[in-house]
Scaffold this motif. Structure first.
Motif, PDB file in Angstrom:
ATOM      1  N   VAL A  71       0.932  -1.257  -0.266  1.00  0.00           N
ATOM      2  CA  VAL A  71       0.342  -0.400  -0.005  1.00  0.00           C
ATOM      3  C   VAL A  71       1.359   1.272  -0.278  1.00  0.00           C
ATOM      4  N   THR A  72       0.602   2.488  -0.992  1.00  0.00           N
ATOM      5  CA  THR A  72       1.130   3.525  -1.072  1.00  0.00           C
ATOM      6  C   THR A  72       0.463   4.297   0.149  1.00  0.00           C
ATOM      7  N   HIS A  73      -0.184   4.757  -0.104  1.00  0.00           N
ATOM      8  CA  HIS A  73      -0.909   5.558   0.883  1.00  0.00           C
ATOM      9  C   HIS A  73      -2.229   5.790   1.103  1.00  0.00           C
ATOM     10  N   ASP A  74      -3.043   6.027   2.659  1.00  0.00           N
ATOM     11  CA  ASP A  74      -4.440   5.876   3.095  1.00  0.00           C
ATOM     12  C   ASP A  74      -5.478   6.875   2.276  1.00  0.00           C
ATOM     13  N   HIS A  75      -5.330   7.033   1.021  1.00  0.00           N
ATOM     14  CA  HIS A  75      -6.488   7.735   1.063  1.00  0.00           C
ATOM     15  C   HIS A  75      -7.076   6.948   0.013  1.00  0.00           C
ATOM     16  N   ALA A  76      -8.569   7.029   0.172  1.00  0.00           N
ATOM     17  CA  ALA A  76      -9.961   5.669  -0.737  1.00  0.00           C
ATOM     18  C   ALA A  76      -9.349   5.721  -1.359  1.00  0.00           C
ATOM     19  N   VAL A 118       4.335   6.378  -0.140  1.00  0.00           N
ATOM     20  CA  VAL A 118       5.608   6.014  -0.123  1.00  0.00           C
ATOM     21  C   VAL A 118       5.851   5.279  -1.811  1.00  0.00           C
ATOM     22  N   GLY A 119       6.465   5.220  -2.213  1.00  0.00           N
ATOM     23  CA  GLY A 119       6.653   4.856  -3.787  1.00  0.00           C
ATOM     24  C   GLY A 119       7.338   3.327  -3.715  1.00  0.00           C
ATOM     25  N   TYR A 120       7.133   2.512  -4.970  1.00  0.00           N
ATOM     26  CA  TYR A 120       7.890   1.069  -4.498  1.00  0.00           C
ATOM     27  C   TYR A 120       9.154   1.191  -5.365  1.00  0.00           C
ATOM     28  N   PHE A 121      10.598   0.340  -5.608  1.00  0.00           N
ATOM     29  CA  PHE A 121      11.129  -0.098  -6.341  1.00  0.00           C
ATOM     30  C   PHE A 121      11.459  -1.780  -5.777  1.00  0.00           C
ATOM     31  N   VAL A 122      10.654  -2.530  -6.456  1.00  0.00           N
ATOM     32  CA  VAL A 122      10.835  -3.591  -6.779  1.00  0.00           C
ATOM     33  C   VAL A 122      11.450  -4.337  -7.379  1.00  0.00           C
ATOM     34  N   ALA A 131      12.443  -8.119  -9.233  1.00  0.00           N
ATOM     35  CA  ALA A 131      12.002  -9.497  -9.809  1.00  0.00           C
ATOM     36  C   ALA A 131      12.893  -9.885 -10.503  1.00  0.00           C
ATOM     37  N   SER A 132      13.324 -11.546 -11.371  1.00  0.00           N
ATOM     38  CA  SER A 132      12.753 -12.222 -12.856  1.00  0.00           C
ATOM     39  C   SER A 132      13.627 -11.114 -13.285  1.00  0.00           C
ATOM     40  N   GLY A 133      14.830 -10.892 -12.175  1.00  0.00           N
ATOM     41  CA  GLY A 133      16.427 -10.032 -13.679  1.00  0.00           C
ATOM     42  C   GLY A 133      15.946  -8.371 -13.569  1.00  0.00           C
ATOM     43  N   THR A 134      15.207  -7.925 -13.461  1.00  0.00           N
ATOM     44  CA  THR A 134      14.350  -6.898 -13.589  1.00  0.00           C
ATOM     45  C   THR A 134      14.126  -5.760 -13.137  1.00  0.00           C
ATOM     46  N   ASN A 135      13.978  -5.078 -13.051  1.00  0.00           N
ATOM     47  CA  ASN A 135      12.805  -3.777 -11.565  1.00  0.00           C
ATOM     48  C   ASN A 135      12.134  -3.061 -12.107  1.00  0.00           C
ATOM     49  N   PHE A 136      11.088  -2.445 -11.461  1.00  0.00           N
ATOM     50  CA  PHE A 136      10.532  -1.504 -11.626  1.00  0.00           C
ATOM     51  C   PHE A 136       9.868  -0.801 -10.429  1.00  0.00           C
ATOM     52  N   CYS A 137       9.863   0.376 -10.770  1.00  0.00           N
ATOM     53  CA  CYS A 137       9.323   1.391  -9.875  1.00  0.00           C
ATOM     54  C   CYS A 137       8.913   2.744 -10.117  1.00  0.00           C
ATOM     55  N   LEU A 138       7.125   2.882  -8.908  1.00  0.00           N
ATOM     56  CA  LEU A 138       6.244   3.021  -8.836  1.00  0.00           C
ATOM     57  C   LEU A 138       6.591   4.372  -8.523  1.00  0.00           C
ATOM     58  N   ILE A 139       5.861   5.923  -8.685  1.00  0.00           N
ATOM     59  CA  ILE A 139       5.686   7.068  -7.803  1.00  0.00           C
ATOM     60  C   ILE A 139       4.705   7.108  -8.699  1.00  0.00           C
ATOM     61  N   PHE A 196       9.682 -10.892  -4.836  1.00  0.00           N
ATOM     62  CA  PHE A 196       9.764  -9.801  -4.605  1.00  0.00           C
ATOM     63  C   PHE A 196      11.323  -8.812  -3.754  1.00  0.00           C
ATOM     64  N   GLN A 197      11.510  -8.428  -4.124  1.00  0.00           N
ATOM     65  CA  GLN A 197      11.921  -7.600  -3.516  1.00  0.00           C
ATOM     66  C   GLN A 197      11.874  -5.824  -3.745  1.00  0.00           C
ATOM     67  N   VAL A 198      11.192  -5.550  -2.161  1.00  0.00           N
ATOM     68  CA  VAL A 198      10.683  -4.114  -2.152  1.00  0.00           C
ATOM     69  C   VAL A 198      11.405  -3.746  -1.013  1.00  0.00           C
ATOM     70  N   THR A 199      11.089  -2.208  -1.890  1.00  0.00           N
ATOM     71  CA  THR A 199      12.517  -0.785  -1.301  1.00  0.00           C
ATOM     72  C   THR A 199      11.082  -0.483  -1.025  1.00  0.00           C
ATOM     73  N   PRO A 200      10.041   0.482   0.195  1.00  0.00           N
ATOM     74  CA  PRO A 200       9.785   1.088   0.452  1.00  0.00           C
ATOM     75  C   PRO A 200      10.458   2.829  -0.096  1.00  0.00           C
ATOM     76  N   PHE A 201      10.390   3.888  -0.599  1.00  0.00           N
ATOM     77  CA  PHE A 201      10.804   5.027  -0.288  1.00  0.00           C
ATOM     78  C   PHE A 201      10.602   6.379  -0.004  1.00  0.00           C
ATOM     79  N   ALA A 202      10.165   7.513   0.357  1.00  0.00           N
ATOM     80  CA  ALA A 202       9.558   9.057   0.668  1.00  0.00           C
ATOM     81  C   ALA A 202       8.978   9.432  -0.436  1.00  0.00           C
ATOM     82  N   VAL A 203       8.000   8.944  -0.322  1.00  0.00           N
ATOM     83  CA  VAL A 203       6.534  10.268  -1.597  1.00  0.00           C
ATOM     84  C   VAL A 203       6.116  11.661  -0.991  1.00  0.00           C
ATOM     85  N   PRO A 204       6.273  12.836  -1.464  1.00  0.00           N
ATOM     86  CA  PRO A 204       5.286  13.749  -0.544  1.00  0.00           C
ATOM     87  C   PRO A 204       4.189  13.305  -0.758  1.00  0.00           C
TER      88      PRO A 204
END
Length: 268
Positions: A55-60, A131-135, A137-145, A116-124
């Motif tokens: 979960v990134t944040h607590d908005h509905a 948080v955003g997520y840097f994930v 897996a399977s020899g590559t990566n995926f970032c969500l902001i 998955f290797q998951v790293t959360p990082f702060a997003v204002p």
């Protein structure tokens, strides 16, 4: 194999799927469960294959169904302590996450979650926490902001590492300023804890993208203050002005607000 599907991106509900050959996770469950189940059936995907929720944040629009999903599928939910507290307070979440399925994440700490290797990082953003997520897996990566008022130096670092990037392009600033929203809402959107504009998104990408960035998806577009083609064109124009050609040097797409987008194969 790593596959990505977006089941919704915007104020009507956000939900993203990452799937390997043997595991799957969701990032946010802000869409209705009935619609999510229907979409998965159409993809031939069994929701019971999802073993983790981030979960990134607590908005509905990001958590509306997270408790119901967690309870129905006995699926652990990972979020920061403040986000979990926000989920408990949010009246839009009728079914809360069962206490035994609550897992606490620490920002900037990488954990193994199944495949998955998951790293959360702060997003204002103006939520309890975000948080955003840097994930990886399977020899590559995926970032969500998403839901970012501004782009911090730390966020830039994750963009620089990303091979597959989902990033918010929420609004066109002029549309916000000239639109019908009341002044307080315009100020919120345009603030450092609001949302990224098309131009801010474009600048963040072009200033920080690596030579190995393969795919950019624009997410969380405003229905009132943006348009998919406007967002795409704004980002494309900035990229081209720096010699980056979408469709040649990098793939650029816009995630749909209320219907699924994908699937996308992220494997090497």
């Amino acid at each position: 194999m790593l596959r990505f599907i977006c089941f919704g991106s915007g104020s009507s509900g956000n939900c993203y799927l990452l799937q390997t050959d043997t595991d799957a996770l969701l990032i946010d469950v802000g869409v209705g469960l009935r619609g999510l189940k229907k979409a998965c059936r159409e993809y031939g995907f069994n929701l019971a294959s999802v073993h983790h929720v981030l979960v990134t944040h607590d908005h509905a629009d990001h958590i509306k169904s997270v408790g119901s999903f967690s309870k129905d599928y006995q699926c652990p939910v990972y979020a920061t302590s403040e986000v979990h507290k926000g989920i408990l307070r949010n009246y839009c979440v009728a079914q809360k996450v069962p206490s035994e399925l609550v897992h606490i994440l620490e920002k900037d700490t990488t954990i193994s979650v199944g495949d998955f290797q998951v790293t959360p990082f702060a997003v204002p953003h103006d939520s309890s926490d975000n948080v955003g997520y840097f994930v990886e897996a399977s020899g590559t990566n995926f970032c969500l902001i998403t839901d970012a008022g501004e782009v911090t130096d730390q966020m830039k670092g994750y963009i620089q590492r990303a091979r597959h990037l989902v990033i918010e392009a929420n609004h066109d600033t002029e549309m916000v300023l000239s639109g019908p929203y009341p002044p307080f809402l315009k100020s919120r959107i345009l603030s450092g804890t609001g949302h990224l504009s098309n131009l801010s998104c474009a600048q963040a990408v072009v200033d920080n993208m690596s030579d190995f960035l393969e795919h950019i998806w624009l997410c969380h577009l405003s229905e009132e203050n943006n348009h998919p083609e406007l967002a795409r064109k704004t980002v494309e124009t900035v990229l081209r002005s720096h010699g980056v050609i979408p469709g040649v040097d990098v793939q650029l797409e816009v995630l749909k607000r209320t219907v699924p987008t994908g699937p996308f194969d992220l494997s090497d």
